[in-house]
Design an enzyme around this catalytic site. Structure first.
Site, PDB file in Angstrom:
ATOM      1  N   LYS A 173       0.822  -1.171  -0.005  1.00 57.19           N
ATOM      2  CA  LYS A 173      -0.107  -0.134  -0.140  1.00 57.19           C
ATOM      3  C   LYS A 173       0.995   1.431  -0.006  1.00 57.19           C
ATOM      4  O   LYS A 173       1.357   1.493   1.065  1.00 57.19           O
ATOM      5  CB  LYS A 173      -0.670  -0.074   1.198  1.00 57.19           C
ATOM      6  CG  LYS A 173      -2.340   0.661   1.146  1.00 57.19           C
ATOM      7  CD  LYS A 173      -2.302   2.059   0.735  1.00 57.19           C
ATOM      8  CE  LYS A 173      -1.960   3.151   1.870  1.00 57.19           C
ATOM      9  NZ  LYS A 173      -1.667   4.326   1.174  1.00 57.19           N
ATOM     10  N   GLY A 226       6.335   5.391   8.170  1.00 55.00           N
ATOM     11  CA  GLY A 226       5.404   6.328   8.193  1.00 55.00           C
ATOM     12  C   GLY A 226       5.715   7.192   9.669  1.00 55.00           C
ATOM     13  O   GLY A 226       6.695   6.966  10.241  1.00 55.00           O
ATOM     14  N   THR A 228       4.814   8.608  13.300  1.00 54.01           N
ATOM     15  CA  THR A 228       4.886   7.847  14.626  1.00 54.01           C
ATOM     16  C   THR A 228       3.439   7.799  15.102  1.00 54.01           C
ATOM     17  O   THR A 228       3.143   6.741  15.662  1.00 54.01           O
ATOM     18  CB  THR A 228       5.764   8.857  15.769  1.00 54.01           C
ATOM     19  OG1 THR A 228       7.067   8.779  15.297  1.00 54.01           O
ATOM     20  CG2 THR A 228       5.699   8.169  17.104  1.00 54.01           C
ATOM     21  N   THR A 230       0.902   7.605  13.345  1.00 54.66           N
ATOM     22  CA  THR A 230       0.081   6.174  12.461  1.00 54.66           C
ATOM     23  C   THR A 230       0.693   5.135  12.794  1.00 54.66           C
ATOM     24  O   THR A 230      -0.017   3.964  12.956  1.00 54.66           O
ATOM     25  CB  THR A 230       0.443   6.631  10.912  1.00 54.66           C
ATOM     26  OG1 THR A 230       0.376   7.858  10.567  1.00 54.66           O
ATOM     27  CG2 THR A 230      -0.559   5.855  10.206  1.00 54.66           C
ATOM     28  N   GLU A 248       8.957   1.586  11.243  1.00 56.66           N
ATOM     29  CA  GLU A 248       9.946   2.676  11.154  1.00 56.66           C
ATOM     30  C   GLU A 248       9.115   4.111  10.899  1.00 56.66           C
ATOM     31  O   GLU A 248       8.474   4.299  10.050  1.00 56.66           O
ATOM     32  CB  GLU A 248      10.740   2.386   9.602  1.00 56.66           C
ATOM     33  CG  GLU A 248      11.190   1.164   9.204  1.00 56.66           C
ATOM     34  CD  GLU A 248      12.608   1.100  10.409  1.00 56.66           C
ATOM     35  OE1 GLU A 248      13.254   2.228  10.940  1.00 56.66           O
ATOM     36  OE2 GLU A 248      13.073  -0.007  10.577  1.00 56.66           O
ATOM     37  N   CYS A 282      13.124  11.154   6.552  1.00 54.57           N
ATOM     38  CA  CYS A 282      13.176  10.811   8.234  1.00 54.57           C
ATOM     39  C   CYS A 282      14.384  11.012   9.059  1.00 54.57           C
ATOM     40  O   CYS A 282      14.663  11.227  10.182  1.00 54.57           O
ATOM     41  CB  CYS A 282      12.749   9.353   8.421  1.00 54.57           C
ATOM     42  SG  CYS A 282      13.446   8.289   7.445  1.00 54.57           S
ATOM     43  N   GLU A 385       8.492  16.597  15.227  1.00 49.17           N
ATOM     44  CA  GLU A 385       9.011  16.480  13.797  1.00 49.17           C
ATOM     45  C   GLU A 385       8.201  17.504  12.633  1.00 49.17           C
ATOM     46  O   GLU A 385       6.982  17.663  12.786  1.00 49.17           O
ATOM     47  CB  GLU A 385       8.784  15.195  13.394  1.00 49.17           C
ATOM     48  CG  GLU A 385       9.351  14.848  11.948  1.00 49.17           C
ATOM     49  CD  GLU A 385       9.058  13.346  11.396  1.00 49.17           C
ATOM     50  OE1 GLU A 385       8.009  13.091  11.529  1.00 49.17           O
ATOM     51  OE2 GLU A 385       9.965  12.798  10.827  1.00 49.17           O
TER      52      GLU A 385
HETATM   53  P1  NAD Z   1       1.897   8.668   7.328  1.00 50.85           P
HETATM   54  O1  NAD Z   1       2.016   7.756   8.732  1.00 50.85           O
HETATM   55  O2  NAD Z   1       0.765   9.715   7.198  1.00 50.85           O
HETATM   56  O3  NAD Z   1       1.598   7.435   6.173  1.00 50.85           O
HETATM   57  C1  NAD Z   1       2.443   6.399   5.759  1.00 50.85           C
HETATM   58  C2  NAD Z   1       1.654   5.547   5.059  1.00 50.85           C
HETATM   59  O4  NAD Z   1       0.546   4.851   5.944  1.00 50.85           O
HETATM   60  C3  NAD Z   1       0.839   5.836   4.028  1.00 50.85           C
HETATM   61  O5  NAD Z   1       1.007   4.945   2.784  1.00 50.85           O
HETATM   62  C4  NAD Z   1      -0.393   5.954   4.400  1.00 50.85           C
HETATM   63  O6  NAD Z   1      -1.523   5.981   3.869  1.00 50.85           O
HETATM   64  C5  NAD Z   1      -0.662   4.862   5.472  1.00 50.85           C
HETATM   65  N1  NAD Z   1      -1.589   4.987   6.587  1.00 50.85           N
HETATM   66  C6  NAD Z   1      -2.111   6.227   7.126  1.00 50.85           C
HETATM   67  N2  NAD Z   1      -3.119   5.914   8.103  1.00 50.85           N
HETATM   68  C7  NAD Z   1      -2.896   4.606   8.175  1.00 50.85           C
HETATM   69  C8  NAD Z   1      -3.743   3.534   8.948  1.00 50.85           C
HETATM   70  N3  NAD Z   1      -4.597   3.811   9.877  1.00 50.85           N
HETATM   71  N4  NAD Z   1      -3.386   2.252   8.898  1.00 50.85           N
HETATM   72  C9  NAD Z   1      -2.619   1.654   7.705  1.00 50.85           C
HETATM   73  N5  NAD Z   1      -2.054   2.532   7.061  1.00 50.85           N
HETATM   74  C10 NAD Z   1      -2.199   3.736   7.374  1.00 50.85           C
HETATM   75  O7  NAD Z   1       3.418   9.168   7.144  1.00 50.85           O
HETATM   76  P2  NAD Z   1       3.580  10.283   5.699  1.00 50.85           P
HETATM   77  O8  NAD Z   1       3.207  11.563   5.977  1.00 50.85           O
HETATM   78  O9  NAD Z   1       3.391   9.424   4.444  1.00 50.85           O
HETATM   79  O10 NAD Z   1       5.112  10.242   5.754  1.00 50.85           O
HETATM   80  C11 NAD Z   1       5.998  10.793   6.675  1.00 50.85           C
HETATM   81  C12 NAD Z   1       6.391  10.376   7.905  1.00 50.85           C
HETATM   82  O11 NAD Z   1       7.161   9.172   7.544  1.00 50.85           O
HETATM   83  C13 NAD Z   1       7.318  11.176   8.794  1.00 50.85           C
HETATM   84  O12 NAD Z   1       6.998  10.980   9.987  1.00 50.85           O
HETATM   85  C14 NAD Z   1       8.691  10.348   8.633  1.00 50.85           C
HETATM   86  O13 NAD Z   1       9.516  10.661   9.607  1.00 50.85           O
HETATM   87  C15 NAD Z   1       8.323   9.007   8.462  1.00 50.85           C
HETATM   88  N6  NAD Z   1       9.123   8.234   7.804  1.00 50.85           N
HETATM   89  C16 NAD Z   1      10.254   7.304   8.484  1.00 50.85           C
HETATM   90  C17 NAD Z   1      11.362   6.654   7.842  1.00 50.85           C
HETATM   91  C18 NAD Z   1      12.015   5.663   8.400  1.00 50.85           C
HETATM   92  O14 NAD Z   1      12.768   4.883   7.940  1.00 50.85           O
HETATM   93  N7  NAD Z   1      11.957   5.688   9.765  1.00 50.85           N
HETATM   94  C19 NAD Z   1      11.421   6.761   6.641  1.00 50.85           C
HETATM   95  C20 NAD Z   1      10.539   7.838   5.880  1.00 50.85           C
HETATM   96  C21 NAD Z   1       9.737   8.350   6.409  1.00 50.85           C
END
Ligand code: NAD
Length: 490
Positions: A173, A226, A228, A230, A248, A282, A385
């Site tokens: 997804k 994604g 924290t 979420t 992650e 990130c 963040e």
């Molecule tokens: P997000 O948490 O909004 O979304 C990430 C993914 O999760 C998307 O595909 C989204 O559609 C999905 N999602 C959202 N709600 C969900 C739910 N209830 N159940 C299942 N899936 C769901 O994050 P974002 O805005 O897309 O990305 C930015 C964040 O990701 C930042 O906090 C960044 O630090 C983090 N990030 C972490 C790493 C790492 O390796 N630690 C790498 C890249 C990004």
């Protein structure tokens, strides 16, 4: 307008509900394609396809799985320009970066795990002369792979490649904000001869498509990258179902510069660490901690270098900073900078929209790289963040305080330390609470190393052996050697 489809059982299909979301080019602010607004029905179909494909894929010789994954890598490489352009338009990041970082890394992810499985070994524990214990590492079944928008194909393939290489099938997804390169990947998988159902891609929003995937009882393994918040929601649903879970999550990473460092190098890499990918990595060093004796001079030179960055059309080869990914992220960044001002921060550069943009980009989501001083570690700006082109600079007096400030957030993803003292580097690296510490560098990645966060930055590790272990079930087989059993050694 182009409408992309889901990839289920080897075919590109429309979402069951027939509904679509707008997909916006952030550099222009205009909708340019449609992405499926999938729901639980699409997830169900994808999981069924993945379950059906599992037995044959799991039983296929490693060499065969490897050959197909290598073909996928070759086909992405053949179409590198098409993939890079798609990533650039979908995400707003500079085309040059897509060509040299994002897409090449996606290719590497496939090659790395396709070849890793050809060299994998397993453990054997000999129990004196009585028994041999060997460890089988078996695929776990259907994996749910959920990825964010900041490094779309790079992070998606970082999950897809190890999951498939180890014999699992998957439902991915991707972020609904950047679906395009995942769509191109689906086409490549067909051409590479990946059996139908081994990889399925369901597009759509997190709370509908993503949540249905996490909650699906036949999905045994969830790898999530994604935010924290979420991640907490994903864990809340997955944990009581006893799913294997890797999270992650976000970061608020310290970049610590000691006075004895190679300052030139520390300066130029710190600018990259703060602003690369519009600050949307990130691992970005968003809190720059600088020893007080060099603080003023460092800030002055950092600001000068930041002002020299070109904010512009992502298609333009001279652009350092492209568009932020979405209007939401762009507005959030503006709100964060206004909060920083309210908290008493001094904006040393940036803190505003660019003055002039080309006609094509006039409605795009551009923001000037921003450096802020004068804030304590406890304020929201230094705790939360931002995930945009914003860095704070904070002075420290000695090594003890540097470590204290570095650890003064709830996050623990990564850190950089700049010093010429080897002893200090080891001491500080050991004390910093982060899953990854770079010494005199940033974002230097070896795919064999463990990758992941501490504290609120996540649970588990990806990369190399860690990924191969995560996507497999370890089973111990104890074989009695000839002779009498000595007794049950509990
Ligand atoms: P997000 O948490 O909004 O979304 C990430 C993914 O999760 C998307 O595909 C989204 O559609 C999905 N999602 C959202 N709600 C969900 C739910 N209830 N159940 C299942 N899936 C769901 O994050 P974002 O805005 O897309 O990305 C930015 C964040 O990701 C930042 O906090 C960044 O630090 C983090 N990030 C972490 C790493 C790492 O390796 N630690 C790498 C890249 C990004």
């Amino acid at each position: 307008m182009q409408a992309i489809g889901n990839f289920i059982a080897g075919r590109i299909v429309e979402p069951a509900g027939g509904r679509y979301l707008d997909n916006v080019d952030p550099a222009t602010g205009k909708t340019y394609s449609q992405v499926p607004h999938s729901d639980a029905r699409d997830v169900q179909a994808a999981v069924e396809a993945a379950r059906e494909a599992f037995p044959a894929w799991a039983a296929a010789p490693a060499e065969q799985r490897s050959a197909i994954l290598l073909r996928i890598a070759d086909l992405i490489e053949r179409s590198l320009e098409q993939f890079a352009m798609a990533e650039c338009i979908d995400n707003g990041k500079p085309l040059t970066r897509c060509r040299t970082v994002d897409i090449p890394r996606a290719i590497k992810n496939f090659r790395f795990f396709a070849t890793a499985i050809l060299h994998a070994r397993s453990d054997l524990h000999a129990t004196d002369r009585e028994a041999l214990n060997y460890t089988l590492r078996q695929p776990r079944g259907v994996c749910g792979l959920i990825s964010p928008w900041n490094l779309p194909l790079y992070l998606l393939t970082w999950k897809v490649a190890p999951a498939l290489a180890t014999g699992n099938t998957a439902v991915a997804k991707p972020s609904e904000i950047t679906p395009m390169t995942a769509h191109l990947l689906a086409q490549v998988c067909v051409e590479a001869g990946l059996p139908a159902g081994v990889l399925n891609i369901v597009h759509g929003e997190g709370p509908t498509a993503g949540a249905a995937l996490v909650a699906h009882p036949q999905v045994s393994t969830i790898s999530f990258t994604g935010g924290t918040q979420t991640g907490a929601e994903v864990a809340r649903v997955a944990a009581p179902m006893f799913k294997k879970l890797s999270l992650e999550l976000g970061g608020k990473n310290p970049n610590v510069v000691f006075a004895d460092a190679d300052i030139e190098q520390a300066l130029s890499v710190s600018v990259q660490a703060a602003f690369a990918n519009q600050g949307q990595i990130c691992l970005c060093g968003s809190r720059l901690l600088v020893e007080r004796s060099i603080f003023d001079d460092f800030v002055g030179r950092f600001v000068e270098k930041t002002r020299a960055l070109t904010v512009g059309d992502p298609l333009d080869a001279s652009t350092d900073q492209g568009a932020m990914v979405s209007k939401v992220q762009w507005m959030k960044t503006q709100n964060c900078v206004s909060l920083a001002r309210d908290e008493g921060g001094a904006v040393r550069c940036g803190g505003r929209l660019p003055e002039t943009m080309s006609e094509r980009c006039a409605q795009g989501y551009f923001y000037m790289p921003t450096a802020i001083t004068g804030l304590g570690v406890d304020c929201r700006t230094n705790q939360e963040e931002i995930f945009g082109p914003v860095v704070t600079l904070i002075p420290f007096d000695d090594e003890r305080q540097a470590v204290e400030l570095a650890n003064a957030t709830e996050y623990g993803l990564s850190a950089s330390v700049w010093t010429r003292s080897l002893n200090r580097a080891h001491r500080v690296a050991e004390r910093i609470e982060a899953g990854v510490v770079w010494v005199n560098c940033w974002l230097l990645r070896d795919l064999r190393t463990p990758f992941g966060g501490m504290k609120r930055s996540g649970v588990g590790r990806e990369g190399g052996e860690e990924a191969l272990r995560f996507f497999t079930e370890a089973k111990n087989v104890c074989v009695k050697l000839p002779g009498e059993q000595q007794g049950a050694n509990l």
